[in-house]
Design a protein around this motif. Structure first.
Motif, PDB file in Angstrom:
ATOM      1  N   TYR A 216       0.823  -1.210   0.000  1.00  0.00           N
ATOM      2  CA  TYR A 216       0.000   0.000   0.000  1.00  0.00           C
ATOM      3  C   TYR A 216       0.860   1.265   0.000  1.00  0.00           C
ATOM      4  O   TYR A 216       0.444   2.309  -0.524  1.00  0.00           O
ATOM      5  N   ALA A 217       2.057   1.194   0.574  1.00  0.00           N
ATOM      6  CA  ALA A 217       2.972   2.332   0.515  1.00  0.00           C
ATOM      7  C   ALA A 217       3.363   2.621  -0.936  1.00  0.00           C
ATOM      8  O   ALA A 217       3.473   3.789  -1.347  1.00  0.00           O
ATOM      9  N   ILE A 218       3.550   1.556  -1.724  1.00  0.00           N
ATOM     10  CA  ILE A 218       3.848   1.727  -3.155  1.00  0.00           C
ATOM     11  C   ILE A 218       2.671   2.399  -3.854  1.00  0.00           C
ATOM     12  O   ILE A 218       2.854   3.292  -4.698  1.00  0.00           O
ATOM     13  N   TYR A 219       1.440   1.998  -3.501  1.00  0.00           N
ATOM     14  CA  TYR A 219       0.248   2.639  -4.072  1.00  0.00           C
ATOM     15  C   TYR A 219       0.280   4.141  -3.803  1.00  0.00           C
ATOM     16  O   TYR A 219       0.093   4.958  -4.720  1.00  0.00           O
ATOM     17  N   LEU A 220       0.520   4.523  -2.552  1.00  0.00           N
ATOM     18  CA  LEU A 220       0.509   5.941  -2.192  1.00  0.00           C
ATOM     19  C   LEU A 220       1.655   6.690  -2.876  1.00  0.00           C
ATOM     20  O   LEU A 220       1.491   7.835  -3.307  1.00  0.00           O
ATOM     21  N   HIS A 221       2.807   6.032  -2.986  1.00  0.00           N
ATOM     22  CA  HIS A 221       3.936   6.661  -3.682  1.00  0.00           C
ATOM     23  C   HIS A 221       3.590   6.920  -5.143  1.00  0.00           C
ATOM     24  O   HIS A 221       3.821   8.019  -5.674  1.00  0.00           O
TER      25      HIS A 221
END
Length: 262
Positions: A216-221
């Motif tokens: 999910y951090a990749i999604y936000l990035h």
């Protein structure tokens, strides 16, 4: 009586799902309204069950897979109700209601005995850690539901403005879920140090929670730095729910570790 409340909630979620499908198929507003009323009833029964179980157990009803699953269904229902009331997101019901029913159905398959907390769980961190997980998983599940509806509406030629709203809603839900999952991991580290004298032990549940957090951090990035939007983000939100499901169910089913109690 307690089991009666639980299965009444399950039946109400099921009936609401059927009515919502019928409303979508026949374009009947009365059927959609009936599904909404049944959803509110199911949520009330779900809430009553959790409250009653908590009173009987003398603790928060979040200590095992059955209780967490029941709370997870409650969290999904709560978020759907709030979004429907505040954002008129009734369109979400056709996918959110089956999600509630399926999660509570999974709970129905788990042992329902009320037991005392094991020593490691008797901590002030118990409510914060597991309660945050309930809201995190619920937000991710609803975001996945929005992603499904985005793809369906896009294929049907929905206007760009409405699609943009759905895309932004999914992003906000994932941002909230990510914040809650961060609280889960950080509080879990502190709690683990108190209970097992180690902040991190690479337990399967810990590891998959971290993997989910990274995904999910990749999604936000990608959203904030690369300005990814629309269809690819909808697919990402849907696929990401698979990581949540594995962390929630797969780890307990296939792997053993310090979190095997729930």
């Amino acid at each position: 009586m307690l089991n009666g409340i639980f299965f009444a909630a399950l039946a109400a979620y099921f009936a609401a799902t059927l009515l919502q499908f019928a409303a979508a198929a026949f374009k009947k507003k009365a059927l959609e309204q009936g599904a909404w009323v049944l959803c509110l009833l199911a949520f009330a029964l779900n809430s009553a069950y959790l409250a009653a179980r908590g009173v009987i157990a003398g603790r928060l009803p979040l200590s095992n897979q059955f209780e967490f699953s029941t709370a997870f269904a409650w969290g999904v229902a709560l978020m759907y109700i709030v979004l429907r009331l505040r954002m008129k997101a009734g369109w979400m019901g056709v996918i959110a209601l089956p999600c509630m029913f399926l999660v509570l159905s999974y709970a129905a398959l788990q042992p329902k005995e009320i037991s005392e907390l094991m020593p490691a769980l008797r901590s002030a961190w118990f409510g914060l850690h597991i309660g945050s997980a309930v809201f995190s998983y619920a937000a991710f599940a609803i975001a996945g539901c929005v992603g499904v509806m985005y793809l369906v509406r896009e294929r049907k030629g929905e206007e760009a403005g409405r699609l943009l709203q759905m895309d932004y809603l999914s992003y906000r839900l994932i941002a909230f879920g990510f914040l809650m999952l961060t609280v889960v991991i950080l509080s879990g580290c502190v709690w683990a140090e108190q209970a097992w004298s180690s902040f991190w032990s690479w337990d399967p549940k810990e590891t998959w929670a971290l993997i989910t957090w990274i995904f999910y951090a990749i999604y936000l990035h990608q959203r904030l730095r690369k300005n990814w939007q629309g269809k690819r983000m909808a697919w990402y939100a849907i696929i990401a729910v698979g990581f949540v499901i594995f962390t929630f169910i797969g780890v307990n089913t296939l792997l053993s570790g310090l979190h095997s109690y729930g």
